[in-house]
Design an enzyme around this catalytic site. Structure first.
Site, PDB file in Angstrom:
ATOM      1  N   GLU A  99       1.907  -0.260   9.844  1.00 16.75           N
ATOM      2  CA  GLU A  99       0.441  -0.391   9.778  1.00 16.75           C
ATOM      3  C   GLU A  99      -0.258   0.769  10.486  1.00 16.75           C
ATOM      4  O   GLU A  99      -1.278   0.586  11.148  1.00 16.75           O
ATOM      5  CB  GLU A  99      -0.007  -1.755  10.301  1.00 16.75           C
ATOM      6  CG  GLU A  99       0.647  -2.853   9.481  1.00 16.75           C
ATOM      7  CD  GLU A  99      -0.038  -4.192   9.542  1.00 16.75           C
ATOM      8  OE1 GLU A  99      -1.246  -4.217   9.809  1.00 16.75           O
ATOM      9  OE2 GLU A  99       0.645  -5.187   9.309  1.00 16.75           O
ATOM     10  N   HIS A 113      19.846  -4.354  32.207  1.00 11.68           N
ATOM     11  CA  HIS A 113      21.090  -5.041  31.822  1.00 11.68           C
ATOM     12  C   HIS A 113      22.320  -4.136  31.943  1.00 11.68           C
ATOM     13  O   HIS A 113      23.447  -4.594  31.714  1.00 11.68           O
ATOM     14  CB  HIS A 113      21.004  -5.554  30.371  1.00 11.68           C
ATOM     15  CG  HIS A 113      20.182  -6.798  30.204  1.00 11.68           C
ATOM     16  ND1 HIS A 113      18.804  -6.804  30.280  1.00 11.68           N
ATOM     17  CD2 HIS A 113      20.536  -8.088  29.968  1.00 11.68           C
ATOM     18  CE1 HIS A 113      18.356  -8.031  30.091  1.00 11.68           C
ATOM     19  NE2 HIS A 113      19.380  -8.827  29.903  1.00 11.68           N
ATOM     20  N   LEU A 173       0.849  -1.191   0.000  1.00 12.11           N
ATOM     21  CA  LEU A 173       0.000   0.000   0.000  1.00 12.11           C
ATOM     22  C   LEU A 173       0.888   1.245   0.000  1.00 12.11           C
ATOM     23  O   LEU A 173       0.716   2.150  -0.815  1.00 12.11           O
ATOM     24  CB  LEU A 173      -0.916  -0.012   1.242  1.00 12.11           C
ATOM     25  CG  LEU A 173      -1.769   1.234   1.492  1.00 12.11           C
ATOM     26  CD1 LEU A 173      -2.797   1.427   0.379  1.00 12.11           C
ATOM     27  CD2 LEU A 173      -2.510   1.119   2.840  1.00 12.11           C
TER      28      LEU A 173
HETATM   29  C1  LIG Z   1       9.651  -2.428   8.799  1.00  7.14           C
HETATM   30  C2  LIG Z   1       8.465  -1.865   8.069  1.00  7.14           C
HETATM   31  C3  LIG Z   1       7.570  -2.715   7.436  1.00  7.14           C
HETATM   32  C4  LIG Z   1       6.493  -2.204   6.697  1.00  7.14           C
HETATM   33  N1  LIG Z   1       5.683  -3.072   5.998  1.00  7.14           N
HETATM   34  C5  LIG Z   1       4.749  -2.557   5.153  1.00  7.14           C
HETATM   35  C6  LIG Z   1       4.019  -3.430   4.272  1.00  7.14           C
HETATM   36  O1  LIG Z   1       4.192  -4.651   4.276  1.00  7.14           O
HETATM   37  N2  LIG Z   1       3.145  -2.857   3.401  1.00  7.14           N
HETATM   38  C7  LIG Z   1       2.918  -1.522   3.355  1.00  7.14           C
HETATM   39  O2  LIG Z   1       2.109  -1.087   2.547  1.00  7.14           O
HETATM   40  N3  LIG Z   1       3.589  -0.673   4.195  1.00  7.14           N
HETATM   41  C8  LIG Z   1       4.503  -1.168   5.081  1.00  7.14           C
HETATM   42  N4  LIG Z   1       5.207  -0.321   5.904  1.00  7.14           N
HETATM   43  C9  LIG Z   1       4.972   1.113   5.825  1.00  7.14           C
HETATM   44  C10 LIG Z   1       4.332   1.717   7.063  1.00  7.14           C
HETATM   45  O3  LIG Z   1       2.994   1.323   7.163  1.00  7.14           O
HETATM   46  C11 LIG Z   1       4.520   3.239   6.962  1.00  7.14           C
HETATM   47  O4  LIG Z   1       5.904   3.478   7.194  1.00  7.14           O
HETATM   48  C12 LIG Z   1       3.685   4.002   7.946  1.00  7.14           C
HETATM   49  O5  LIG Z   1       2.322   3.915   7.599  1.00  7.14           O
HETATM   50  C13 LIG Z   1       4.087   5.496   8.036  1.00  7.14           C
HETATM   51  O6  LIG Z   1       4.228   6.071   6.787  1.00  7.14           O
HETATM   52  P1  LIG Z   1       5.560   6.921   6.472  1.00  7.14           P
HETATM   53  O7  LIG Z   1       6.707   6.063   6.811  1.00  7.14           O
HETATM   54  O8  LIG Z   1       5.471   7.446   5.085  1.00  7.14           O
HETATM   55  O9  LIG Z   1       5.542   8.133   7.503  1.00  7.14           O
HETATM   56  P2  LIG Z   1       4.791   9.546   7.324  1.00  7.14           P
HETATM   57  O10 LIG Z   1       3.374   9.317   6.932  1.00  7.14           O
HETATM   58  O11 LIG Z   1       5.609  10.422   6.449  1.00  7.14           O
HETATM   59  O12 LIG Z   1       4.828  10.095   8.795  1.00  7.14           O
HETATM   60  C14 LIG Z   1       5.927  10.827   9.359  1.00  7.14           C
HETATM   61  C15 LIG Z   1       5.504  11.362  10.722  1.00  7.14           C
HETATM   62  O13 LIG Z   1       4.410  12.285  10.567  1.00  7.14           O
HETATM   63  C16 LIG Z   1       3.306  11.882  11.353  1.00  7.14           C
HETATM   64  N5  LIG Z   1       2.042  12.219  10.669  1.00  7.14           N
HETATM   65  C17 LIG Z   1       1.714  12.042   9.369  1.00  7.14           C
HETATM   66  N6  LIG Z   1       0.469  12.475   9.132  1.00  7.14           N
HETATM   67  C18 LIG Z   1      -0.014  12.939  10.307  1.00  7.14           C
HETATM   68  C19 LIG Z   1      -1.246  13.501  10.725  1.00  7.14           C
HETATM   69  N7  LIG Z   1      -2.281  13.662   9.889  1.00  7.14           N
HETATM   70  N8  LIG Z   1      -1.379  13.862  12.028  1.00  7.14           N
HETATM   71  C20 LIG Z   1      -0.359  13.679  12.905  1.00  7.14           C
HETATM   72  N9  LIG Z   1       0.824  13.143  12.567  1.00  7.14           N
HETATM   73  C21 LIG Z   1       0.990  12.771  11.292  1.00  7.14           C
HETATM   74  C22 LIG Z   1       3.461  10.361  11.478  1.00  7.14           C
HETATM   75  O14 LIG Z   1       2.750   9.846  12.596  1.00  7.14           O
HETATM   76  C23 LIG Z   1       4.974  10.244  11.639  1.00  7.14           C
HETATM   77  O15 LIG Z   1       5.344  10.520  12.963  1.00  7.14           O
HETATM   78  C24 LIG Z   1       6.279  -0.810   6.668  1.00  7.14           C
HETATM   79  C25 LIG Z   1       7.152   0.050   7.350  1.00  7.14           C
HETATM   80  C26 LIG Z   1       8.240  -0.458   8.028  1.00  7.14           C
HETATM   81  C27 LIG Z   1       9.185   0.494   8.703  1.00  7.14           C
END
Ligand SMILES: Cc1cc2nc3c(=O)[nH]c(=O)nc-3n(C[C@H](O)[C@H](O)[C@H](O)COP(=O)(O)OP(=O)(O)OC[C@H]3O[C@@H](n4cnc5c(N)ncnc54)[C@H](O)[C@@H]3O)c2cc1C
Length: 387
Positions: A370, A345, A125
């Site tokens: 997620e 630890h 996604l």
């Molecule tokens: C190890 C790992 C595995 C993953 N696996 C999958 C997978 O299998 N499939 C998949 O589709 N995705 C996957 N993801 C993606 C994950 O779901 C996203 O990283 C997550 O949803 C956050 O999106 P972003 O990293 O773009 O952060 P951003 O959306 O850029 O957020 C950055 C910061 O801004 C804050 N923020 C953003 N919008 C708002 C708002 N409206 N109000 C307040 N705060 C806000 C966020 O909380 C965060 O602190 C994975 C991520 C990791 C690290």
């Protein structure tokens, strides 16, 4: 109210713990250090039915529910969260999207080999510009010659490099916004489809987190998954179940961090006695145990609700609030618990000789994946306000 597990559930927990201790624990640090995806463990997980936990036997699954699924993810993650997230992304994201929204023919072709563990799944996604705002998806799917052509890139896909089947979301009608994103089924080897950069991560290093790229990727009409335009909306339902997995993942890692801390506190002597005899350490252990139990109650309540919903066949009903609460609390509690585990630890918690540092790195994912903690608070508040 009933707070006890059945004897079958207790037996399941015992057998998964035994398996994790015997087959995973001896390799955890080696896999982590090398960022080695533990492909060798996949057939063993499949043989135990762990790649089709929540699907009926007629689709090759183990026919269990979310309670059993949570036990499995918790116990695997107590030993290695990387294995926990591999199993979680395969079951509750990729396979569950097909189970919930696929046609019988799609379930036969895609779900059965996934649930039997002959194939591994991933679910895409997130995009570079669409994370928390997943509705801002840019990847496109255009109708051409009776099929679809996909272009764009996904990021952070768990199992991206190793998956045989990918469920990916793409815009089919930009004008319809959230109702203009559709889900597609893509098989490994399809021309124009390939994994891209593999992330070099802070934690869960043995799991694979990768880009997934589409370059004029042609798909037949029948690879549209669910109704056209409903892929994003369906993803939100898929994520309700996915968040129970992340809650169980955090819970398991918190339990692992607590277990190694209790052991260490009884062994480590300073000032002539085990550090477990100092009240400061006892209070840490008490607070850790308390938060783990609270996380467990929220996680298993959400799992129980998900099972009740399935039993009632009320596919319209939602468990959004409970799944978000469980994920938010368990994820944040796991981060606190793992921090205290390192503290208990002392200097050794800062080294790779003890498991505390790995839990400390791994648990952080639970406040991000997620849906971040901030987004969970938004989801919960929206549910409370009836939005
Ligand atoms: C190890 C790992 C595995 C993953 N696996 C999958 C997978 O299998 N499939 C998949 O589709 N995705 C996957 N993801 C993606 C994950 O779901 C996203 O990283 C997550 O949803 C956050 O999106 P972003 O990293 O773009 O952060 P951003 O959306 O850029 O957020 C950055 C910061 O801004 C804050 N923020 C953003 N919008 C708002 C708002 N409206 N109000 C307040 N705060 C806000 C966020 O909380 C965060 O602190 C994975 C991520 C990791 C690290």
């Amino acid at each position: 109210m009933e707070f006890s597990f059945t004897s079958d559930q207790r037996e399941l927990r015992r057998s998964i713990r035994e398996f994790a201790e015997a087959e995973i624990a001896p390799h955890v640090m080696e896999w982590d250090e090398a960022s080695h995806f533990p492909q060798e463990i996949i057939p063993k997980l499949a043989a135990m039915g762990l790649l089709g936990v929540i699907f009926p036997e007629k689709y090759g699954g183990a026919g269990m529910g979310y309670l059993e699924y949570s036990i499995i993810i918790e116990e695997l993650s107590r030993v290695d969260g990387a294995v926990g997230i591999i199993v979680a992304a395969h079951n509750s994201l990729c396979s569950n999207h097909i189970f919930k929204f696929g046609t019988e023919a799609q379930k036969e072709k895609f779900l059965v080999p996934l649930a039997q563990g002959h194939k591994l799944g991933c679910w895409s996604l997130t995009e570079p510009g669409a994370g928390s705002d997943a509705g801002g998806t840019r990847t496109t799917a255009v109708r051409r010659d009776g099929g679809w052509v996909l272009n764009g890139s996904k990021t952070f896909t768990t199992n991206g490099h190793y998956a045989d089947v990918c469920v990916a979301m793409a815009v089919t009608d930009a004008g319809k916004k959230h109702h203009g994103i559709s889900a597609f089924l893509i098989e490994k080897g399809t021309p124009g489809f390939r994994p891209g950069k593999k992330e070099n991560k802070l934690g869960l290093r043995a799991s694979d987190t990768s880009e997934v790229l589409f370059n004029d990727c042609r798909l037949p009409e029948e690879n549209l998954l669910g109704a056209e335009g409903e892929g994003f909306i369906n993803s939100l339902q898929v994520l309700d179940g996915g968040r129970i997995s992340i809650a169980a993942l955090g819970l398991g890692m918190a339990q692992g961090a607590y277990d190694c801390s209790l052991r260490y506190a009884k062994e480590r002597k300073q000032f002539g006695k085990p550090i477990a005899e100092f009240q400061a350490i006892q209070f840490k252990l008490a607070d850790m145990a308390l938060q783990i139990e609270a996380a467990r109650l929220l996680t298993y309540r959400a799992a129980w609700l998900a099972d009740s919903e399935r039993a009632a066949d009320s596919s319209g009903a939602r468990i959004t609030r409970e799944a978000s609460m469980a994920k938010l609390y368990a994820g944040e509690a796991a981060v606190r618990v793992a921090g205290e585990a390192v503290q208990i630890h002392g200097g050794y918690g800062f080294t790779k000789d003890y498991p505390a540092e790995k839990f400390y790195r791994d648990v952080k994912l639970c406040t991000i994946g997620e849906g971040t903690s901030e987004m969970q608070r938004l989801v919960i508040a929206r549910q409370m306000l009836g939005k």
